[in-house]
Design a protein around this motif. Structure first.
Motif, short mmCIF file in Angstrom:
data_model
loop_
_atom_site.label_atom_id
_atom_site.label_comp_id
_atom_site.label_asym_id
_atom_site.label_seq_id
_atom_site.Cartn_x
_atom_site.Cartn_y
_atom_site.Cartn_z
N ILE A 70 0.84 -1.20 0.00
CA ILE A 70 0.00 0.00 0.00
C ILE A 70 0.87 1.25 0.00
N ARG A 71 0.37 2.27 -0.67
CA ARG A 71 1.02 3.58 -0.65
C ARG A 71 0.00 4.58 -0.15
N ILE A 72 0.40 5.38 0.84
CA ILE A 72 -0.53 6.32 1.46
C ILE A 72 -0.06 7.74 1.16
N ARG A 73 -0.89 8.47 0.47
CA ARG A 73 -0.63 9.87 0.15
C ARG A 73 -1.27 10.74 1.23
N MET A 74 -0.49 11.59 1.86
CA MET A 74 -0.99 12.48 2.92
C MET A 74 -1.01 13.90 2.38
N VAL A 75 -2.18 14.52 2.40
CA VAL A 75 -2.32 15.86 1.80
C VAL A 75 -3.00 16.80 2.78
N PRO A 76 -2.59 18.07 2.79
CA PRO A 76 -3.28 19.06 3.62
C PRO A 76 -4.60 19.46 2.97
N GLU A 125 -8.06 23.25 9.15
CA GLU A 125 -6.91 22.61 8.53
C GLU A 125 -6.91 21.13 8.89
N TYR A 126 -7.13 20.30 7.86
CA TYR A 126 -7.19 18.86 8.04
C TYR A 126 -6.01 18.20 7.33
N VAL A 127 -5.83 16.92 7.62
CA VAL A 127 -4.92 16.10 6.82
C VAL A 127 -5.73 14.95 6.26
N GLY A 128 -5.64 14.77 4.94
CA GLY A 128 -6.34 13.67 4.29
C GLY A 128 -5.37 12.55 3.97
N LEU A 129 -5.77 11.34 4.26
CA LEU A 129 -4.97 10.15 3.92
C LEU A 129 -5.64 9.44 2.75
N ILE A 130 -4.91 9.30 1.65
CA ILE A 130 -5.44 8.63 0.45
C ILE A 130 -4.67 7.32 0.28
N PHE A 131 -5.40 6.22 0.25
CA PHE A 131 -4.78 4.90 0.23
C PHE A 131 -4.78 4.35 -1.19
N HIS A 132 -3.59 4.06 -1.73
CA HIS A 132 -3.45 3.51 -3.08
C HIS A 132 -3.03 2.04 -2.97
N PHE A 133 -3.84 1.16 -3.58
CA PHE A 133 -3.51 -0.27 -3.60
C PHE A 133 -3.07 -0.66 -5.03
N PRO A 134 -2.24 -1.70 -5.17
CA PRO A 134 -1.87 -2.14 -6.51
C PRO A 134 -3.08 -2.65 -7.28
N ARG A 135 -3.14 -2.35 -8.56
CA ARG A 135 -4.27 -2.77 -9.40
C ARG A 135 -3.98 -4.12 -10.04
N GLY A 136 -5.06 -4.89 -10.25
CA GLY A 136 -4.94 -6.11 -11.01
C GLY A 136 -4.46 -7.29 -10.20
#
Length: 285
Positions: free
Chosen positions: A256-262, A274-285
């Motif tokens: 998993i790769r987690i992108r953290m964005v303001p 002011e929040y922090v968003g965590l976006i979770f990227h999983f491998p496809r396929g």
């Protein structure tokens, strides 16, 4: 106008106006006129930052915002700090201020605003359930405000408190709804939003699926993210970096790769969320 007519009109305004600026401008104007004051101000108390933020400032200038710390360096700050009504005949009379409290001062920034001269002031805490929500101030009455004026404002500030409390709750609800609609549900990845203490504010359905629907939004709200996802605990420093510097960061794990964005959201009463968003990227396929 009789007191009964004044209360009727004030209550009608509180029930009919829903726009924040219009509501409190009308309310403070009505109180100002009934007291025969020259100006009025309303401040909202930001508990997290311990400061008062202006909601209404009735001066003949375009003053966007004033923030005042809640301490003894200002009359408004002292009013909120001590939860006490102050009726001051001359705010420039140091002896009068000292008789209230030796450390009490007049807020210096006002002195730098051209054309704004303050003499007498009635400063009243806006309180609901024992908690300060803000401060109302009536300014300049000839020759000064009376004990009768104090009693009038003391009776009507609970109405302001109810309106202010409702507006705060409504605004926060709308912000949460907008964030969820605009940001969360339009992203295919799992997303969760965190407050400044890393507690969950809300998340999208993909995040719910990722966590096996173990928690509803209501049950997950205000839980720490590392309580839901223990592996995040080792990366809380990166989340804090994103929050502090408003710069995105990433965490890369095995699967998993987690992108953290303001995430910043403007609120008329409470300034910036002011929040922090965590976006979770999983491998496809």
């Amino acid at each position: 106008m009789s007191y009964e007519d004044f209360i009727y009109n004030l209550t009608k305004t509180l029930l009919q106006d829903f726009d924040v600026k219009t509501l409190f401008l009308n309310v403070t104007d009505q109180i100002k006129d009934f007291l025969d004051a020259e100006r009025s101000s309303l401040f909202f108390y930001d508990r997290e930052k311990n400061l008062l933020r202006s909601v209404v400032i009735s001066v003949d200038q375009n003053i966007d915002k004033i923030e005042i710390p809640v301490d003894k360096e200002s009359i408004a700050g002292y009013t909120a700090l001590e939860k006490r009504i102050l009726n001051i005949k001359d705010i420039h009379d140091k002896k009068e201020l000292s008789s209230i409290d030796p450390d009490l001062k007049y807020h210096n920034p006002w002195l730098n605003i051209k054309g704004v001269e303050t003499r007498s002031m009635l400063s009243v805490p806006v309180i609901k359930d024992g908690e300060v929500l803000g401060v109302f101030q009536a300014i300049n009455k000839d020759p000064y405000f009376t004990e009768k004026d104090e009693k009038i404002v003391e009776k009507i500030t609970p109405l302001i408190a109810i309106a202010l409390d409702n507006v705060i709750k409504y605004t926060k609800m709308k912000i949460a709804q907008n964030i969820e609609k605009v940001i969360l549900e339009n992203i295919s990845e799992a997303v969760v939003l965190l407050d400044n203490e890393n507690r969950i504010i809300t998340f999208n359905s993909q995040f719910g699926e990722m966590t096996g629907f173990r928690f509803s939004r209501n049950k997950a709200k205000n839980k720490s993210i590392d309580e839901i996802l223990p592996f995040i605990k080792a990366h809380l420093d990166k989340i804090e970096f994103v929050r502090k510097y408003m710069i995105p960061e990433e965490i890369t794990l095995d699967l998993i790769r987690i992108r953290m964005v303001p995430v910043v959201w403007e609120c008329i009463l409470e300034g910036r969320f002011e929040y922090v968003g965590l976006i979770f990227h999983f491998p496809r396929g």
